[in-house]
Design an enzyme around this catalytic site. Structure first.
Site, mmCIF file in Angstrom:
data_model
loop_
_atom_site.group_PDB
_atom_site.id
_atom_site.type_symbol
_atom_site.label_atom_id
_atom_site.label_comp_id
_atom_site.label_asym_id
_atom_site.label_seq_id
_atom_site.Cartn_x
_atom_site.Cartn_y
_atom_site.Cartn_z
ATOM 1 N N SER A 174 0.760 -1.075 -0.213
ATOM 2 C CA SER A 174 -0.039 0.304 -0.050
ATOM 3 C C SER A 174 1.363 1.142 0.096
ATOM 4 O O SER A 174 1.713 2.174 -0.869
ATOM 5 C CB SER A 174 -1.036 0.168 1.095
ATOM 6 O OG SER A 174 -1.924 1.371 1.095
ATOM 7 N N LYS A 203 -22.967 16.025 7.642
ATOM 8 C CA LYS A 203 -22.012 16.741 8.496
ATOM 9 C C LYS A 203 -21.682 15.327 9.799
ATOM 10 O O LYS A 203 -20.411 15.263 9.685
ATOM 11 C CB LYS A 203 -22.478 17.650 9.271
ATOM 12 C CG LYS A 203 -20.771 17.720 10.560
ATOM 13 C CD LYS A 203 -19.459 18.601 9.396
ATOM 14 C CE LYS A 203 -18.901 19.174 9.871
ATOM 15 N NZ LYS A 203 -17.462 19.493 9.943
#
Length: 280
Positions: free
Chosen positions: A92, A144
């Site tokens: 990764s 949010k």
């Protein structure tokens, strides 16, 4: 180029551990901690090479890219060849750092690849219902509280995070294709699936250039008298914070220390999860 009969000096950088995430007693890899050492490595020797040893399961995509960019900028400015060497894991973000090298080498037992993007978390909806807990959240902005683990998932939120992942993944794929141009031999669907391989398979796919270690390779290139000079990264982490703390044992300092320690413990769990994916 070399003085008093001594061999050339090859600066060596060592990037070990999760990228971005901090763990107790040691900071995570970041541009803030690595920049000084990277610049020193490219300036300290007349030898036209810099070696980088990588042992990382990944982490922050942003920090991986920032470190990668700094290495490539200096390599081009100083006209140096960069050799990267994978140890236990270069996966990764760890592989993102590896492709900063003009040539990549690995141990026969190294784990290489995992060219993908992951987001993980937990859902506690049933747990708080069972405990009779009422969740109260107030937001300005309908997204949010996106992916709040204490309420059910919404399909549009899952699609949003997947969209972000695709964008980040595309950047990662583009970097690998650019840096390994003409050397990749596997199908995109395999190489960029997030899968990882042992070094021999990674060599077959063109993700690495050979099976070797830093000392062996540098001796092949620069002779038996070559000297490897490790350039340490800036120290940090919990011990450094404690050393910098004032001698006072007031409530504010004590509370701050406890919070920092708690944060480090949480980061340690996250770091452990990164390593455990590769059996380490």
């Amino acid at each position: 180029m070399w003085f008093f009969g001594q061999g050339p000096v090859v600066p060596v950088l060592r990037f070990a551990g999760p990228i971005g995430a901090a763990v107790p007693l040691r900071p995570g890899l970041s541009i803030a901690h690595a920049a000084g050492a990277i610049e020193k490595a490219f300036e300290m020797s007349k030898c036209p090479a810099v070696a980088i040893i990588i042992n990382s399961p990944g982490g922050s995509a942003v920090q991986s890219n920032l470190i990668f960019r700094r290495i490539r900028q200096l390599a081009e400015e100083k006209k140096k060849t960069v050799y990267t060497f994978c140890e236990d894991v270069a996966a990764s973000g760890g592989y993102y750092l590896a492709v900063a090298g003009d040539e990549i080498y690995a141990d026969a037992s190294s784990i290489v690849g995992s060219i993908g993007v992951i987001f993980s978390g937990f859902g506690f909806v049933k747990a708080i219902e069972k405990l009779g807990i009422e969740r109260r959240v107030y937001t300005a902005g309908i997204s949010k509280d996106s992916l709040d683990p204490f309420r059910p998932e919404r399909p549009e939120e899952v699609e949003q995070i997947k969209s972000v992942q695709r964008d980040v993944h595309d950047v990662f794929i583009g970097i690998v294709k650019e840096r390994r141009a003409g050397r990749l031999r596997g199908a995109d669907s395999d190489m960029f699936s997030g899968a990882f391989w042992s070094a021999p398979k990674a060599l077959e796919l063109g993700l690495v250039d050979g099976i070797s270690d830093v000392r062996t390779k540098m001796r092949e290139l620069y002779g038996d008298k070559v000297r490897l000079k490790v350039v340490p990264l800036e120290k940090g982490g919990l011990l450094s914070r404690l050393r910098r703390s004032p001698a006072s044992t007031g409530y504010e300092e004590l509370t701050s220390g406890r919070l920092a320690f708690a944060e480090d413990l949480i980061s340690a769990v996250e770091a452990r999860a990164l390593w455990s994916r590769y059996g380490l």
